[in-house]
Design an enzyme around this catalytic site. Structure first.
Site, short mmCIF file in Angstrom:
data_model
loop_
_atom_site.label_atom_id
_atom_site.label_comp_id
_atom_site.label_asym_id
_atom_site.label_seq_id
_atom_site.Cartn_x
_atom_site.Cartn_y
_atom_site.Cartn_z
N ASP A 258 0.78 -0.46 -0.06
CA ASP A 258 -0.20 0.07 -0.50
C ASP A 258 1.02 1.13 -0.06
O ASP A 258 0.18 2.41 0.67
CB ASP A 258 -0.81 0.26 1.33
N HIS B 170 -4.10 -2.32 -5.81
CA HIS B 170 -3.86 -0.61 -6.71
C HIS B 170 -5.09 0.25 -6.70
O HIS B 170 -5.21 -0.38 -7.84
CB HIS B 170 -1.93 -1.00 -7.51
#
Length: 430
Positions: free
Chosen positions: A13, A41
């Site tokens: 992340d 993503h």
């Protein structure tokens, strides 16, 4: 040869999708090499957010080839869903290529993932229940079903029957659960295979040919170094190798063909799931960072744990992944804080250490040693150069680079493409 690897340097992340999307503008081939749909993503284009889990970020460039490499584990159902999502958004997928050697995630992998996690009780790892671990287990045990098998009806039938017999014994005898029906899987998943058949090929040939022709190839990692099964916070890790070395295994490209490794990190740290996190914040500062940074999992929606920037973690990632360039994201999230902290070392039983311990028991006893820097009150989301940053923010960026020991090539002050600032071109001198 011209190749760049993008890896996450923390626990995932970090904004790899954004940086990959940014670097993709100068690449001709973009490839993923490990993981599955457990990693999400987010790419922002013209203010619109696109969330992907399997397909590489380069898919938004129709003139470039996007590759799902052999090191990935692919849930065909999720892949077809993602393809349909892109088609509905008007995005072409004619430029997608899928390795015939990639392994397939099937419903029994997901069920086994769930049962194993439940059986751990209080010792849960925090898996996303996507079947990733069990699929990699089958791969290592040499009973996995690959994309090439999925496309051949007779082979798929035979291997599915064999595997289901074994898995159902586990479900019924060990976990006291319900068996999975062959009929519930076979036709549905064979049909998924037919829907992706047009994209399937030997992607190692495509990648090596591109490199031999002098084309620019970008390799996109998922998760992060600290979730690597060998170099991460084991056992609170993923089942593959997000480190840059994973590229060679997961793509079929030799190590001599890798030129640069870009490590992506945030100006703070976040983590989803259980496991060690020395700089974790439990106060209002942590809540503020989580809210401003929108720290909720792309795949799970779970609130992420957040903490200060940890240079011990970063130096570990630099070393084991051979990082040559750094991309520092989300500096804007720290705006408005009176002071910002950077962990420079750990205190372990009264002794200062600069490395990241392998032992979970030692990690539990590690206390972060912080360096405190003055914050900046200004809104920096419109900044378009290092010189335009407030002095305190500029000093923070420089200190991060010094502590990690890697030069910063880009820094970001927001999620948009235009909010990524270039200090030096990653593609230069290649």
């Amino acid at each position: 040869m011209t190749s760049v690897v993008v890896v996450g340097t923390q626990w995932g992340d970090e904004g790899k999708g954004k940086i990959t999307d940014f670097l993709s503008a100068n690449a001709e081939v973009i490839a993923r090499y490990q993981g599955g749909d457990n990693a999400g993503h987010t790419i922002v284009i013209d203010g619109k957010k696109y969330k992907l889990h399997l397909i590489p970020s380069g898919i938004f460039f129709p003139e470039k080839i996007s590759v799902i490499g052999n090191g990935m584990v692919v849930n065909p159902k999720s892949l077809v869903k993602e393809l349909n999502y892109l088609h509905e958004e008007g995005v072409t997928t004619d430029n997608l290529r899928i390795s015939d050697r990639a392994h397939v995630i099937l419903p029994y992998h997901i069920e086994l993932d769930r049962l194993q996690e439940e059986a751990k009780g209080d010792n849960k790892i925090g898996t996303t229940i996507k079947g990733i671990g069990p699929a990699y287990m089958d791969k290592a045990a040499r009973v996995g079903i690959r994309i090439a098998d999925l496309l051949d009806k007779d082979i798929f039938r035979e291997r599915l029957e064999r595997n289901l017999t074994e898995k159902n014994r586990l479900f019924e005898k060990l976990y006291d659960s319900t068996a999975i029906s062959f009929d519930d899987i076979f036709e549905e998943y064979y049909e998924y295979g037919q829907q992706i058949k047009q994209y399937v090929t030997d992607t190692s040939v495509i990648l090596n040919d591109a490199l031999d022709q002098g084309k620019r190839v970008l390799f996109e990692g998922a998760q992060g170094v600290m979730l690597d099964i060998d170099q991460g916070t084991y056992p609170f890790v993923t089942s593959s190798n997000p480190v840059a070395g994973g590229v060679t295994i997961g793509s079929g490209v030799g190590p001599s063909k890798i030129d640069k490794v870009v490590g992506v990190c945030k100006a703070y740290t976040s983590r989803v799931g259980d496991g060690p996190f020395p700089t974790e914040l439990f106060d209002e500062v942590g809540n503020r960072i989580r809210d401003i940074g929108h720290e909720y999992g792309t795949t799970t929606g779970r609130p992420r744990r957040v903490g200060w920037f940890d240079s011990v973690v970063m130096r570990h990632s630099r070393r084991v992944s051979g990082i040559t360039n750094l991309s520092l994201n989300s500096i804007d999230v720290l705006s408005g804080l009176d002071t910002v902290k950077i962990c420079v070392a750990y205190d372990l039983d009264g002794q200062r250490i600069d490395h990241y311990p392998a032992s979970l028991e030692q990690l539990k006893r590690c206390k972060p040693i912080y360096e405190e820097l003055p914050g900046w009150p200004e809104d920096i989301t419109g900044v378009r150069s290092l010189e335009d940053l407030p002095e305190n923010a500029r000093n923070y960026v420089r200190r991060v680079s010094e502590l990690v020991g890697v030069r910063i090539s880009t820094f970001s002050v927001g999620p948009g493409r235009e909010q990524t600032n270039i200090l030096e071109s990653v593609w230069s001198n290649l």
